[in-house]
Design an enzyme around this catalytic site. Structure first.
Site, PDB file in Angstrom:
ATOM      1  N   ASP A 186      -5.837   7.564   8.824  1.00 24.19           N
ATOM      2  CA  ASP A 186      -5.989   6.271   9.486  1.00 24.19           C
ATOM      3  C   ASP A 186      -4.871   5.996  10.494  1.00 24.19           C
ATOM      4  O   ASP A 186      -4.821   4.930  11.096  1.00 24.19           O
ATOM      5  CB  ASP A 186      -6.070   5.135   8.461  1.00 24.19           C
ATOM      6  CG  ASP A 186      -4.813   5.014   7.598  1.00 24.19           C
ATOM      7  OD1 ASP A 186      -3.823   5.729   7.870  1.00 24.19           O
ATOM      8  OD2 ASP A 186      -4.814   4.194   6.664  1.00 24.19           O
ATOM      9  N   HIS A 200      -1.077   4.784   7.336  1.00 21.85           N
ATOM     10  CA  HIS A 200      -0.417   5.122   6.077  1.00 21.85           C
ATOM     11  C   HIS A 200       0.071   6.567   6.110  1.00 21.85           C
ATOM     12  O   HIS A 200      -0.517   7.402   6.797  1.00 21.85           O
ATOM     13  CB  HIS A 200      -1.392   4.921   4.899  1.00 21.85           C
ATOM     14  CG  HIS A 200      -1.764   3.492   4.698  1.00 21.85           C
ATOM     15  ND1 HIS A 200      -2.949   2.953   5.147  1.00 21.85           N
ATOM     16  CD2 HIS A 200      -1.082   2.475   4.116  1.00 21.85           C
ATOM     17  CE1 HIS A 200      -2.988   1.669   4.845  1.00 21.85           C
ATOM     18  NE2 HIS A 200      -1.873   1.349   4.215  1.00 21.85           N
ATOM     19  N   SER A 235       0.808  -1.217   0.000  1.00 19.67           N
ATOM     20  CA  SER A 235       0.000   0.000   0.000  1.00 19.67           C
ATOM     21  C   SER A 235       0.842   1.269   0.000  1.00 19.67           C
ATOM     22  O   SER A 235       0.416   2.302  -0.530  1.00 19.67           O
ATOM     23  CB  SER A 235      -0.932   0.013   1.219  1.00 19.67           C
ATOM     24  OG  SER A 235      -0.176  -0.105   2.418  1.00 19.67           O
TER      25      SER A 235
END
Length: 345
Positions: free
Chosen positions: A245, A248, A80
């Site tokens: 979040d 990240h 990610s």
């Protein structure tokens, strides 16, 4: 600590090279405690379920007329972090930032292709590299790989993780594609993670990063440590450098990482002045045994490790560099008539 990390990294890399299983970094009781803490941390950290923005396309279009040759092909593979999860605009992703920076340095258009997949572990690299090499006429000139965090959180044996990464680098290099690996970030910097998980996560991620360095460099790749970039700067400015979040990176966080990777990306393509490829003792650079360099790099973000063979040396010696970070130009992708769908299937 660095010498101990060097020994562990060497053992993990050796196990990876000879097909061994995992080298346990924690005892059974510690693993049980770790899993309990992980469950608690996940409730707080959460994570974004949004798909990362698609940044694929051509950058540096203004250089098309003066370049006189085809665009540079840049690929992003990994998890990610490589995909840019956590931001909402394509220009904020690491791929867009690196493509724009590379185009500015090379004064040449850059075509970006992203095959990175959120949630990916190192066992997905085989699929991702296969996608990149499927068309022999479109093999990337350079591929940036960011991987490792999910290997740690999902308890993949580190020797297997390193072996899978080394295989990916080897396949890319066999097709004359340069490989730049952003090693496992320091997971001990995630704000909602508390002790003792924070200490354990830091230890495991840094040991994996050091072993990744050995495995990637031995296959002809270069590495850049991302660990410390998610260290002092992220710890000091968690609200600015972590995304909503709390896991990240934010746009500023991705820019910080991209500024560290860009010089190594350019060096891999021969775009840096020759004098800057020599070690500078005043910047704590030098030729070191690979395991020692890997351990040092894991402790300091932005540190590059590359094979020292071009300098006439033989054996497991590498060049350790602390390259100056470069400011990134605004990322502008060439407009397309239709939105492109990221190819991760």
């Amino acid at each position: 600590m660095s010498m101990s990390r060097a020994r562990v990294a060497r053992r993990i890399a050796a196990a990876a090279a000879y097909g061994g299983g995992g080298i346990g970094l924690l005892g059974g009781a510690a693993v049980g405690l770790l899993l309990t803490e992980v469950q608690l941390a996940r409730r707080v950290v959460g994570g974004s379920g949004d798909a990362p923005p698609n940044a694929d396309g051509r950058y540096g279009v203004a250089f098309a007329r003066q370049a006189g040759h085809r665009p540079i092909r840049l690929a992003l593979a990994g998890d990610s972090t490589a995909a840019g999860q956590g931001v909402h605009r394509p220009r904020q992703t690491p791929g867009a930032l690196l493509a724009s920076g590379l185009a500015a340095v090379a004064e040449c258009p850059v075509d970006l292709r992203t095959v990175a997949l959120p949630g990916a572990q190192s066992d997905d690299l085989e699929r991702q590299v296969t996608l990149l090499l499927a068309d022999s006429s479109l093999v990337p000139d350079v591929c940036v790989i960011m991987i490792g965090a999910n290997d740690v959180t999902h308890r993949m044996p580190p020797a297997r993780s390193v072996r899978l990464l080394a295989d990916a680098v080897r396949r890319l290099r066999e097709k004359n594609c340069q490989a730049v690996v952003g090693t496992c970030p320091d997971l001990g910097t995630i704000e909602p993670v508390y002790q003792p998980l924070r200490w354990v996560a830091r230890r495991m991620s840094r040991q994996l990063a050091a072993a990744q360095t050995i495995g990637a460099v031995e296959q002809g790749g270069r590495t850049v440590s991302l660990g410390d970039l998610l260290g002092p700067e992220f710890e000091a400015n968690p609200r600015e450098l972590f995304g909503p979040d709390n896991y990240h990176p934010s746009a500023e966080g991705y820019a910080t990482a991209a500024m560290a990777v860009l010089p190594t990306l350019c060096a891999a393509l021969g775009l840096w002045p020759e004098e800057e490829e020599r070690p500078d003792a005043s910047r704590r650079e030098g030729i070191l045994p690979v395991a020692e360099a890997a351990a040092q790099a894991a402790s300091e973000g932005g540190t590059e490790v590359a094979a020292a063979t071009p300098m006439g040396l033989r054996g497991p010696w590498v060049l350790l560099k602390h390259r100056r970070r470069r400011r990134l130009p605004p990322s502008e992708v060439a407009p397309t008539s239709e939105p492109k769908v990221r190819d991760t299937s």
